[in-house]
Design a protein around this motif. Structure first.
Motif, PDB file in Angstrom:
ATOM      1  N   VAL A 150       0.847  -1.189   0.000  1.00 37.89           N
ATOM      2  CA  VAL A 150       0.000   0.000   0.000  1.00 37.89           C
ATOM      3  C   VAL A 150       0.889   1.248   0.000  1.00 37.89           C
ATOM      4  N   HIS A 151       0.606   2.185  -0.907  1.00 40.20           N
ATOM      5  CA  HIS A 151       1.406   3.405  -0.982  1.00 40.20           C
ATOM      6  C   HIS A 151       0.543   4.580  -1.427  1.00 40.20           C
ATOM      7  N   PHE A 152       1.113   5.773  -1.337  1.00 44.37           N
ATOM      8  CA  PHE A 152       0.356   6.989  -1.637  1.00 44.37           C
ATOM      9  C   PHE A 152       1.318   8.095  -2.054  1.00 44.37           C
ATOM     10  N   GLN A 153       0.755   9.137  -2.673  1.00 40.90           N
ATOM     11  CA  GLN A 153       1.481  10.375  -2.980  1.00 40.90           C
ATOM     12  C   GLN A 153       0.515  11.540  -2.754  1.00 40.90           C
ATOM     13  N   MET A 154       1.012  12.597  -2.113  1.00 42.05           N
ATOM     14  CA  MET A 154       0.166  13.769  -1.844  1.00 42.05           C
ATOM     15  C   MET A 154       0.939  15.050  -2.125  1.00 42.05           C
ATOM     16  N   ASN A 155       0.300  15.953  -2.854  1.00 36.15           N
ATOM     17  CA  ASN A 155       0.875  17.262  -3.131  1.00 36.15           C
ATOM     18  C   ASN A 155       0.704  18.137  -1.886  1.00 36.15           C
ATOM     19  N   VAL A 156       1.809  18.557  -1.296  1.00 41.06           N
ATOM     20  CA  VAL A 156       1.738  19.377  -0.083  1.00 41.06           C
ATOM     21  C   VAL A 156       1.959  20.854  -0.392  1.00 41.06           C
ATOM     22  N   GLY A 157       1.984  21.194  -1.682  1.00 45.03           N
ATOM     23  CA  GLY A 157       2.219  22.573  -2.080  1.00 45.03           C
ATOM     24  C   GLY A 157       0.964  23.295  -2.514  1.00 45.03           C
ATOM     25  N   LYS A 158       1.094  24.600  -2.716  1.00 41.37           N
ATOM     26  CA  LYS A 158      -0.032  25.438  -3.115  1.00 41.37           C
ATOM     27  C   LYS A 158      -0.177  25.534  -4.633  1.00 41.37           C
ATOM     28  N   THR A 159       0.723  24.872  -5.372  1.00 38.11           N
ATOM     29  CA  THR A 159       0.666  24.879  -6.831  1.00 38.11           C
ATOM     30  C   THR A 159       0.552  23.448  -7.339  1.00 38.11           C
ATOM     31  N   ASN A 160       0.281  23.291  -8.628  1.00 39.78           N
ATOM     32  CA  ASN A 160       0.173  21.966  -9.218  1.00 39.78           C
ATOM     33  C   ASN A 160       1.500  21.216  -9.124  1.00 39.78           C
ATOM     34  N   ALA A 161       1.421  19.908  -9.101  1.00 40.07           N
ATOM     35  CA  ALA A 161       2.617  19.069  -9.074  1.00 40.07           C
ATOM     36  C   ALA A 161       2.494  17.991 -10.146  1.00 40.07           C
ATOM     37  N   ILE A 162       3.650  17.513 -10.614  1.00 39.68           N
ATOM     38  CA  ILE A 162       3.702  16.479 -11.654  1.00 39.68           C
ATOM     39  C   ILE A 162       4.747  15.446 -11.261  1.00 39.68           C
ATOM     40  N   ALA A 163       4.415  14.179 -11.489  1.00 38.25           N
ATOM     41  CA  ALA A 163       5.385  13.104 -11.278  1.00 38.25           C
ATOM     42  C   ALA A 163       5.301  12.129 -12.443  1.00 38.25           C
ATOM     43  N   ILE A 164       6.410  11.462 -12.708  1.00 40.74           N
ATOM     44  CA  ILE A 164       6.450  10.393 -13.704  1.00 40.74           C
ATOM     45  C   ILE A 164       6.821   9.106 -12.981  1.00 40.74           C
ATOM     46  N   ALA A 165       6.078   8.041 -13.258  1.00 41.32           N
ATOM     47  CA  ALA A 165       6.322   6.761 -12.605  1.00 41.32           C
ATOM     48  C   ALA A 165       6.575   5.680 -13.648  1.00 41.32           C
ATOM     49  N   ALA A 166       7.493   4.782 -13.350  1.00 36.78           N
ATOM     50  CA  ALA A 166       7.718   3.591 -14.161  1.00 36.78           C
ATOM     51  C   ALA A 166       7.320   2.383 -13.332  1.00 36.78           C
ATOM     52  N   LEU A 167       6.716   1.391 -13.985  1.00 40.83           N
ATOM     53  CA  LEU A 167       6.212   0.208 -13.281  1.00 40.83           C
ATOM     54  C   LEU A 167       6.701  -1.056 -13.971  1.00 40.83           C
ATOM     55  N   SER A 168       6.997  -2.070 -13.174  1.00 42.18           N
ATOM     56  CA  SER A 168       7.655  -3.273 -13.686  1.00 42.18           C
ATOM     57  C   SER A 168       6.684  -4.324 -14.207  1.00 42.18           C
TER      58      SER A 168
END
Length: 226
Positions: A165-183
């Motif tokens: 179980v995992h999560f990601q949360m934007n803690v900033g006041k602006t938009n955020a972007i992430a790129i993920a690779a999965l196996s």
């Protein structure tokens, strides 16, 4: 012990030390879907563990190409995030290659809620913004679960082990972007809250009430949210 036996044992030892003996392992292929029920009727054989393969002679460059990851996803949702997955279903050249990727867009304070990928490990890079991320271990011998969490900035990388179980949360006041690779070409996703409180048909209120140590009215309220 005879001279021939001694010589034989010496040869075996030398072969072992030089790696001439190889261990052979046999295993079933990793599943690419939740289940694959067997059938004796070929007319019912619609799905395979993955996708059917095209004749290689008919393949074209576009089969290995996907565009539009430069475009932000719609984060106007309850959780404030959007996942754009690139897998074998929309990039057919990934079939059998065991990898996929995703762009994750976050509105301010948006999150990719607690979830698991049953068939893949995930490695995530923050492209823009600041994310609070983490994963929880499987049950430990003492019955507990350990949280591994980190605040990530642009350029930081974090790994989420397969199935946890995992999560990601934007803690900033602006938009955020992430790129993920999965196996996996089809990592799958189980969003915990949706699966527990929004399954169809619903899980018994009695089961959830006892599991979460909540009264039945609260469980019914949570189910109504999904």
């Amino acid at each position: 012990m005879g001279a021939k036996v001694v010589a034989y044992m010496m040869v075996v030892a030398l072969l072992a030390m030089t790696g001439c003996f190889k261990l052979a392992y046999a295993t079933d292929p990793t599943q690419l879907q939740d289940f694959c029920v067997g059938t004796n009727d070929p007319n019912d054989g619609v799905f395979v563990n993955g996708l059917f393969c095209m004749d290689p002679k008919l393949a074209a460059p576009d089969d290995f190409f996907f565009s539009s990851l430069n475009k932000p996803g719609n984060t106007n949702k309850k959780v404030g995030s959007n996942v754009t997955l690139v897998s074998a279903t929309n990039l057919h050249g990934l079939n059998t290659l065991g990898i996929s990727m995703a762009r994750i867009d976050f509105a301010p304070y948006g999150e990719n809620p607690p979830h698991t990928h049953p068939r893949a490990t995930e490695i995530l890079t923050v492209i823009k913004g600041q994310l609070l991320v983490g994963f929880v271990t499987s049950n430990l011998p003492n019955g507990g679960n350990r949280l591994f969490s980190k605040l990530l900035n642009e350029g930081d990388v974090f790994v989420f082990p397969q199935g946890l179980v995992h999560f990601q949360m934007n803690v900033g006041k602006t938009n955020a972007i992430a790129i993920a690779a999965l196996s996996s070409q089809n990592p799958g996703v189980v969003t915990i809250a949706n699966a527990v409180f929004g399954s169809n048909p619903p899980i018994s209120v009695d089961v959830l009430s006892k599991a979460f140590q909540l009264d039945k009215a609260t469980i019914k309220y949570l189910q109504s949210k999904f």
